[in-house]
Scaffold this motif. Structure first.
Motif, PDB file in Angstrom:
ATOM      1  N   ASP A 159       0.851  -0.999   0.061  1.00  0.00           N
ATOM      2  CA  ASP A 159      -0.146  -0.106  -0.145  1.00  0.00           C
ATOM      3  C   ASP A 159       0.501   1.235   0.230  1.00  0.00           C
ATOM      4  O   ASP A 159       2.178   1.535   0.334  1.00  0.00           O
ATOM      5  CB  ASP A 159      -0.722   0.038   1.121  1.00  0.00           C
ATOM      6  CG  ASP A 159      -2.250   1.286   1.389  1.00  0.00           C
ATOM      7  OD1 ASP A 159      -1.676   2.179   0.155  1.00  0.00           O
ATOM      8  OD2 ASP A 159      -2.598   0.979   1.975  1.00  0.00           O
ATOM      9  N   PRO A 160       0.541   2.107  -1.231  1.00  0.00           N
ATOM     10  CA  PRO A 160       1.939   3.040  -1.151  1.00  0.00           C
ATOM     11  C   PRO A 160       0.815   3.733   0.054  1.00  0.00           C
ATOM     12  O   PRO A 160       1.624   4.663   0.824  1.00  0.00           O
ATOM     13  CB  PRO A 160       0.911   3.680  -2.172  1.00  0.00           C
ATOM     14  CG  PRO A 160      -0.086   3.577  -2.885  1.00  0.00           C
ATOM     15  CD  PRO A 160       0.201   2.301  -2.329  1.00  0.00           C
ATOM     16  N   ARG A 161       0.273   3.930   1.450  1.00  0.00           N
ATOM     17  CA  ARG A 161       0.042   5.252   2.437  1.00  0.00           C
ATOM     18  C   ARG A 161       1.168   4.494   3.233  1.00  0.00           C
ATOM     19  O   ARG A 161       0.745   4.814   4.673  1.00  0.00           O
ATOM     20  CB  ARG A 161      -1.148   4.724   2.809  1.00  0.00           C
ATOM     21  CG  ARG A 161      -2.236   5.754   1.640  1.00  0.00           C
ATOM     22  CD  ARG A 161      -3.649   5.787   1.620  1.00  0.00           C
ATOM     23  NE  ARG A 161      -3.797   4.325   1.494  1.00  0.00           N
ATOM     24  CZ  ARG A 161      -5.111   3.639   1.327  1.00  0.00           C
ATOM     25  NH1 ARG A 161      -5.880   4.323   1.774  1.00  0.00           N
ATOM     26  NH2 ARG A 161      -5.472   2.292   1.329  1.00  0.00           N
ATOM     27  N   GLY A 162       0.912   2.672   3.384  1.00  0.00           N
ATOM     28  CA  GLY A 162       2.463   2.593   4.231  1.00  0.00           C
ATOM     29  C   GLY A 162       3.588   2.378   4.179  1.00  0.00           C
ATOM     30  O   GLY A 162       4.521   1.866   5.050  1.00  0.00           O
ATOM     31  N   VAL A 163       4.345   3.424   3.574  1.00  0.00           N
ATOM     32  CA  VAL A 163       5.603   3.267   3.114  1.00  0.00           C
ATOM     33  C   VAL A 163       6.344   4.531   3.777  1.00  0.00           C
ATOM     34  O   VAL A 163       5.379   5.517   4.345  1.00  0.00           O
ATOM     35  CB  VAL A 163       5.964   4.359   1.715  1.00  0.00           C
ATOM     36  CG1 VAL A 163       7.133   4.515   1.722  1.00  0.00           C
ATOM     37  CG2 VAL A 163       4.716   3.134   0.410  1.00  0.00           C
ATOM     38  N   PRO A 164       7.129   4.086   4.751  1.00  0.00           N
ATOM     39  CA  PRO A 164       7.247   4.523   5.458  1.00  0.00           C
ATOM     40  C   PRO A 164       8.016   6.144   5.580  1.00  0.00           C
ATOM     41  O   PRO A 164       8.376   6.074   4.244  1.00  0.00           O
ATOM     42  CB  PRO A 164       8.801   4.069   6.462  1.00  0.00           C
ATOM     43  CG  PRO A 164       7.933   2.381   6.220  1.00  0.00           C
ATOM     44  CD  PRO A 164       7.675   2.457   4.588  1.00  0.00           C
ATOM     45  N   GLU A 165       8.374   6.561   6.772  1.00  0.00           N
ATOM     46  CA  GLU A 165       9.398   8.223   6.450  1.00  0.00           C
ATOM     47  C   GLU A 165      10.519   7.896   6.001  1.00  0.00           C
ATOM     48  O   GLU A 165      10.882   7.327   6.559  1.00  0.00           O
ATOM     49  CB  GLU A 165       8.621   8.687   8.010  1.00  0.00           C
ATOM     50  CG  GLU A 165       9.406  10.389   7.689  1.00  0.00           C
ATOM     51  CD  GLU A 165       9.526  10.759   8.747  1.00  0.00           C
ATOM     52  OE1 GLU A 165       9.208  12.007   9.314  1.00  0.00           O
ATOM     53  OE2 GLU A 165       8.406  10.258  10.134  1.00  0.00           O
ATOM     54  N   GLY A 166      11.001   8.438   5.183  1.00  0.00           N
ATOM     55  CA  GLY A 166      11.729   8.258   4.955  1.00  0.00           C
ATOM     56  C   GLY A 166      12.133   7.651   3.639  1.00  0.00           C
ATOM     57  O   GLY A 166      13.847   7.421   3.125  1.00  0.00           O
TER      58      GLY A 166
END
Length: 321
Positions: free
Chosen positions: A284-291
């Motif tokens: 899920d693109p919304r779940g890609v972590p910060e950084g």
């Protein structure tokens, strides 16, 4: 004798194997995971998870590093970093390192001191310890590192889990080490930032466990080139990957260096190895972590394409090719 070695310097032959071992291990602080460090037949490392992640790499002078380009301390840091990056790419945390060193008898003992200092320095960045190893006579300088890591109860993130529809993301620098290699190869020593990236990579060690916790389906250390290493995920997972150039970051410093050398900075980003960034796929693109930066998608098919088209130049580094 090495041409840069002082004639009155202590050599490894003069110091002796066991004297050299004492020089590089005494007074060093070990992390809590080291239950028994250097000095016995083998080390003892805690593995509360019940599993140990293990990897190894060999670095050879003239192939992976040059002492007229890098200091011994920088070489030591690089040797450790390239191994701990593999541990992070499994979603694990580095815990311990075993070091194998081969060198000529006339090698200055201070060179080994500096190598060791770099190794301990980089190991400390990730909280790992140097717990043992071996030293032998060799015609050229060879460093072999075995790194161990802990999954801390999580499942390993392999190359085989990518699914169609996943997004592809990266964390860390891309193209910097390749730019540094191009600069050094032309006989220059600046810009310092890109030359430093070739001398000492900066893998995002914490990003591996971070990606695993965020549900990464596959992950790889970018050591040979982004296209080449994503190709390993494509083969292992039985899928295709498409990268988008409008999502690939080309830092202005790389553009400046490429302009000065008449090179293509995008080629460095796509195929340059040795930055040891991490690349992973997420459902899920919304779940890609910060950084992390999204750079493409997983598709049906095979191989890795750029904007839907096969890349015509070599995809990265491969020994014997």
């Amino acid at each position: 004798m090495r041409p840069d070695a002082p004639q009155n310097a202590d050599t490894v032959a003069g110091v002796g194997e066991f004297g050299l071992i004492r020089r590089v291990t005494q007074g060093r602080i070990q992390p809590p995971s080291t239950l028994l460090g250097p000095g016995d037949d083998a080390a003892v490392v805690a593995a509360p998870d019940g599993r140990v992640v293990a990897t190894t790499d060999v670095l050879v002078e003239g192939v992976h590093f040059r002492l007229d380009w890098s200091t011994p301390e920088q070489v030591g840091r690089k040797a450790v970093a390239v191994n701990m990056a593999d541990i992070a790419a499994m979603g694990a945390t580095p815990t311990a390192l075993l070091v194998g060193l081969g060198c000529p008898a006339d090698t200055p003992a201070t060179l080994v001191d500096e190598l060791s200092a770099g190794m301990w320095q980089e190991a400390a960045v990730a909280g790992a310890g140097v717990v043992g190893g071996d030293m032998v006579t060799c015609e050229t300088l060879v460093i072999s590192i075995t790194a161990l890591g802990s999954l801390n109860g999580a499942a390993p993130v392999t190359r085989a889990g990518a699914q169609v529809g996943d997004v592809v993301a990266v964390c860390g620098r891309l193209g910097w080490a390749a730019a540094g290699l191009a600069v050094l190869g032309r006989g220059f020593r600046s810009p310092v930032a890109v030359v430093g990236a070739q001398r000492v990579p900066e893998p995002p060690y914490a990003a591996g466990p971070q990606a695993a916790a965020a549900g990464a389906t596959a992950m790889v250390d970018v050591s040979d080139g982004l296209l080449a290493d994503l190709g390993h995920i494509a083969v292992a997972s039985g899928i295709g990957i498409d990268l988008r150039t409008d999502l690939l970051e080309v830092h202005p410093r790389l553009q400046d260096v490429a302009s000065a050398l008449g090179a293509d900075p995008r080629h460095w980003v796509l195929t340059g190895g040795e930055d040891h960034a991490l690349a992973a796929t997420f459902p899920d693109p919304r779940g890609v972590p910060e950084g992390w930066r999204t750079i493409g998608t997983v598709r049906h098919g095979s191989g890795v394409t750029v904007d839907g088209i096969a890349y015509e130049k070599p995809a990265g580094w491969e020994h014997w090719r």
